[in-house]
Design a protein around this motif. Structure first.
Motif, short mmCIF file in Angstrom:
data_model
loop_
_atom_site.label_atom_id
_atom_site.label_comp_id
_atom_site.label_asym_id
_atom_site.label_seq_id
_atom_site.Cartn_x
_atom_site.Cartn_y
_atom_site.Cartn_z
N TYR A 182 0.85 -1.19 0.00
CA TYR A 182 0.00 0.00 0.00
C TYR A 182 0.88 1.24 0.00
CZ TYR A 182 -3.47 3.36 1.83
OH TYR A 182 -4.29 4.44 2.01
N GLY A 183 0.68 2.11 -1.00
CA GLY A 183 1.52 3.29 -1.15
C GLY A 183 2.35 3.26 -2.41
N TYR A 184 2.47 2.07 -3.00
CA TYR A 184 3.21 1.90 -4.27
C TYR A 184 2.30 1.22 -5.29
CZ TYR A 184 7.76 2.93 -2.10
OH TYR A 184 8.81 3.54 -1.46
N ILE A 185 2.62 1.43 -6.56
CA ILE A 185 1.99 0.69 -7.66
C ILE A 185 3.09 0.30 -8.65
CG2 ILE A 185 -0.29 1.78 -7.50
CD1 ILE A 185 0.56 3.67 -9.76
N LYS A 186 2.79 -0.66 -9.49
CA LYS A 186 3.76 -1.06 -10.51
C LYS A 186 3.90 0.04 -11.56
CE LYS A 186 3.27 -6.09 -10.15
NZ LYS A 186 2.95 -7.34 -10.88
N ASP A 187 5.12 0.26 -11.99
CA ASP A 187 5.39 1.24 -13.03
C ASP A 187 4.75 0.77 -14.34
OD1 ASP A 187 6.41 2.97 -14.92
OD2 ASP A 187 8.45 2.94 -14.15
N PRO A 188 3.86 1.56 -14.94
CA PRO A 188 3.20 1.15 -16.19
C PRO A 188 4.19 0.81 -17.30
CG PRO A 188 2.14 3.11 -15.28
CD PRO A 188 3.39 2.88 -14.48
N ASN A 189 5.37 1.45 -17.27
CA ASN A 189 6.38 1.22 -18.30
C ASN A 189 7.34 0.09 -17.96
OD1 ASN A 189 5.39 3.48 -19.78
ND2 ASN A 189 6.57 4.85 -18.44
N ASN A 190 7.33 -0.33 -16.69
CA ASN A 190 8.24 -1.39 -16.27
C ASN A 190 7.65 -2.10 -15.05
OD1 ASN A 190 10.32 -3.12 -15.64
ND2 ASN A 190 11.74 -1.51 -14.96
N PRO A 191 6.92 -3.20 -15.24
CA PRO A 191 6.25 -3.88 -14.13
C PRO A 191 7.19 -4.36 -13.03
CG PRO A 191 5.48 -4.71 -16.26
CD PRO A 191 6.67 -3.85 -16.54
N LYS A 192 8.50 -4.46 -13.34
CA LYS A 192 9.46 -4.90 -12.33
C LYS A 192 9.92 -3.77 -11.43
CE LYS A 192 11.25 -8.57 -15.34
NZ LYS A 192 12.45 -9.13 -16.02
#
Length: 438
Positions: free
Chosen positions: A169-179
């Motif tokens: 909670y507080g972060y999401i995956k980067d749309p350009n780099n899921p890692k």
């Protein structure tokens, strides 16, 4: 007459079961749920069944037999609602040799159910298939092999610094780099506030109560509203009903410093999907991988505050020396420091989990501070008197306690050393296997 009608309905009814998991996705489009439905519908109609009922489990491993669609189907079969079961192949029923064998050898014959596994050319109406047990065994071996390969792959990924779990909670995956993780500013503001309030002396239940008053969404509700999929069962509770345990969980997330922590949990085997908490010495930590939400100094200050003596205070800011040291005798939760609203001179502790105050504990475990001080002072006087009368015995007891602490610390260091040496050997083995595979 009614019994005859029910029998005719059963004879015309066939259950069509489709299942797909991540492992099966590797086999290609032919295993998709849609294609399984088309194939089974065509074959069932060709064999004369007019009432077709579909049951499916999408995204669930065949290793476990506790699958919603499968369980519902077997329950209806026990009730005599169908005379046949159609599957693409035996692995759709499951990849558990013992359980699938029990199903095909006992359950279906006992309930007079015809089994048709299309791709395996199995139709029990045409006689027994001697290869069916061997196919079941191969299906389980396939699951075992996939699990072994995935474990090796996960170890390589985890040791390279790639996050193995979902962002907290507080972060999401980067749309350009899921890692890679990026900050979700809306949720990050709540996280920062939790840490700030903790440093100000507020307890987890006090923070939870304040958030509930302000109507702040819980992490689970927030993810649902944002359309962010998370695994696990969704608990039915009010959207703003925060729990102290949720606050505690967020306070221990080192990921908020920008770190990646891999191998925090593990499973015992490919048949047991339950995640078990790993010992911290077995974690693999990579620092400063993504942008931090909480400064490392602040995070460490909070850990020190919570790990040792957590000083709680009331709304007017007063601390008490016993705060963070007292626990409930029934539920084990902390006792919180309070003032009597009518008479502020009366100070007391009571159970933070008391059901009259948002909790579940049956007793308040109320104790006044002045009485507690008298009890502790009496114990100090008793100990002082013992030390003055029996100085040698007192010194032996203190020294013995110190030696025990040193011995415990030595054993902990030895355990850490053994774990690191074992990890070194494990990595050597992994590198050898990678080289041989390539």
């Amino acid at each position: 007459m009614k019994q005859s009608s029910n029998k005719k309905s059963r004879e015309a009814t066939a259950f069509l079961y489709e299942r797909l998991s991540r492992d099966d996705n590797l086999e290609g489009e032919s295993y998709s749920i849609g294609n399984q439905k088309k194939l089974l519908t065509k074959v069932a109609k060709e064999k004369g069944y007019t009432n077709l009922v579909h049951f499916l489990d999408d995204g669930i491993s065949g290793v476990t037999m506790n699958r919603p669609g499968f369980v519902e189907m077997t329950q209806q079969l026990e009730q005599g609602k169908a005379s046949a079961v159609f599957v693409k192949d035996l692995s759709r029923l499951g990849r558990n040799y013992i359980e699938v064998g029990r199903l095909t050898e006992e359950f279906f014959p006992d309930h007079d159910i015809r089994l048709v596994a299309v791709s395996d050319n199995i139709d029990t109406a045409e006689g027994e298939n001697e290869l069916a047990p061997i196919r079941n065994l191969f299906n389980e071996w396939y699951a075992r092999d996939i699990s072994k390969k995935r474990r090796i792959s996960n170890k390589i990924k985890g040791n390279s610094g790639e996050p193995m779990g979902l962002p907290p909670y507080g972060y999401i995956k980067d749309p350009n780099n899921p890692k890679h993780w990026v900050i979700d500013e809306e949720a990050a503001q709540v996280v920062r506030r939790i840490f700030d309030m903790t440093l100000e002396g507020f307890g987890t239940e006090q923070i939870a109560t304040q958030f509930e008053k302000e109507g702040i969404l819980t992490p689970q509700t927030y993810w649902i509203q944002k359309g962010i999929g998370r695994p696990g069962k969704t608990k039915t509770r009010p959207a703003t009903k925060w729990n102290g345990s949720t606050i505690t969980h967020l306070l221990y997330q080192q990921e908020y410093c920008g770190d990646v922590l891999n191998f925090k949990t593990y499973s015992k085997s490919y048949k047991n999907k339950k995640r078990i908490h790993n010992d911290p010495e077995n974690w693999v930590v990579f620092q400063n991988v993504h942008e931090p939400i909480i400064e490392r100094a602040v995070f460490e200050q909070v850990q020190q505050k919570r790990g040792k003596m957590r000083k709680r205070r009331t709304s007017n800011g007063e601390h008490n020396m016993f705060s963070g040291l007292l626990v409930c005798a029934d539920c084990g939760c902390n006792l919180h420091f309070h003032f009597n609203q009518g008479n502020p001179e009366i100070k007391y502790f009571n159970c933070s989990n008391y059901k009259g105050n948002r909790g579940t504990c049956q007793s308040t475990h109320y104790i006044r501070v002045d009485f507690l001080e008298e009890v502790v002072l009496g114990e100090i006087r008793r100990l002082t008197k013992f030390a003055s009368l029996y100085e040698d015995d007192f010194l032996k007891a203190v020294i013995g306690h110190s030696q025990q602490a040193d011995e415990a610390d030595r054993k902990l260091k030895e355990k850490e050393l053994k774990a690191l040496l074992a990890r070194d050997e494990e990595l050597d083995g992994l590198f050898e296997r990678i080289y041989e595979d390539n």
